[in-house]
Design an enzyme around this catalytic site. Structure first.
Site, short mmCIF file in Angstrom:
data_model
loop_
_atom_site.label_atom_id
_atom_site.label_comp_id
_atom_site.label_asym_id
_atom_site.label_seq_id
_atom_site.Cartn_x
_atom_site.Cartn_y
_atom_site.Cartn_z
N CYS A 188 22.27 35.97 57.51
CA CYS A 188 21.66 37.30 57.37
C CYS A 188 21.03 37.65 58.72
CB CYS A 188 20.67 37.34 56.22
SG CYS A 188 19.29 36.19 56.37
N ASN B 15 17.13 35.16 58.62
CA ASN B 15 17.17 33.81 58.03
C ASN B 15 15.85 33.44 57.35
OD1 ASN B 15 17.71 30.37 59.13
ND2 ASN B 15 18.48 31.35 57.32
N CYS C 36 15.02 35.59 54.27
CA CYS C 36 15.10 36.15 52.91
C CYS C 36 16.45 35.83 52.26
CB CYS C 36 14.89 37.67 52.92
SG CYS C 36 13.26 38.19 53.51
N ARG C 37 17.51 36.52 52.65
CA ARG C 37 18.79 36.43 51.92
C ARG C 37 19.54 35.12 52.15
NH1 ARG C 37 20.86 41.96 54.31
NH2 ARG C 37 19.58 41.12 56.00
N SER C 38 19.72 34.73 53.42
CA SER C 38 20.56 33.54 53.62
C SER C 38 19.87 32.23 53.18
CB SER C 38 21.09 33.45 55.05
OG SER C 38 20.07 33.36 56.00
N ASP D 216 18.95 44.30 52.34
CA ASP D 216 17.83 43.61 52.98
C ASP D 216 16.55 43.90 52.20
OD1 ASP D 216 15.83 42.77 54.62
OD2 ASP D 216 16.49 43.87 56.40
#
Ligand code: 4NP
Length: 162
Positions: free
Chosen positions: A7, A10, A12-14, A126
């Site tokens: 993401c 690095n 939140c999402r990944s 995001d």
């Protein structure tokens, strides 16, 4: 097989994708025999060495995942060599990965949701400037996408073996 989720930051999402995917692999003997490493990284350098965002960590715990051991890192060119699959959370990060990806490794890079059949979304939004519900939505979306990604990897492995 080595799998990398990417993401922007690095945090939140990944990292939640890494945590969820590691959990799925751990609980699936076939997956465990094929996938030996799961990691995550950001295209930006803002959060190198940092813990995942506390809202993501809290949401993770509430859904049975713990990502407190993860720390932010930035994607490097070596990742294209080291990993077999690289999944980008959105188009911006996908495009930025391709800008630095050697020609011979471009087939490793795809959009995280491009393997999913049950959502109309093409990108994982995001959640950084969002609220609590946005973090829950991201977690659920990533859970769903992770199952589709596992199916794809298992199918690819079957095709190679056949
Ligand atoms: P991520 O979210 O890419 O899912 O980790 C973000 C984290 C931090 C920032 C942007 C997105 N930031 O601008 O600092």
């Amino acid at each position: 097989m080595k799998v990398l989720f990417v993401c922007l930051g690095n945090i939140c999402r990944s990292p939640i994708a890494q945590g969820i995917f590691e959990d799925i692999v751990k609980n699936n003997p076939t997956a465990r025999s094929i996938i030996d490493f799961v990691d995550s990284a950001g295209t930006a350098n803002y959060h190198i060495g940092k813990l995942p965002d506390e809202r993501m960590r809290k949401t993770a715990i509430e859904h049975g995942f713990n990502i407190d051991h993860l720390r932010g890192r930035q994607v490097s060119v070596k990742d294209f060599e080291d990993f077999d699959y690289i999944f980008a959370m959105d188009k911006r990060n996908h495009d930025n990965l391709l800008k630095v990806c050697p020609e011979s490794q471009r087939n490793k890079v795809s959009l995280f949701l491009s393997h999913n059949t049950s959502t109309k979304l093409t990108e994982v939004p995001d959640p950084f400037h969002g609220d609590e519900q946005d973090f829950i939505d991201v977690l659920n979306l990533i859970k769903e996408g992770s199952n589709s990604i596992l199916k794809k990897i298992l199918k690819d492995a079957d095709t190679v073996a056949a």
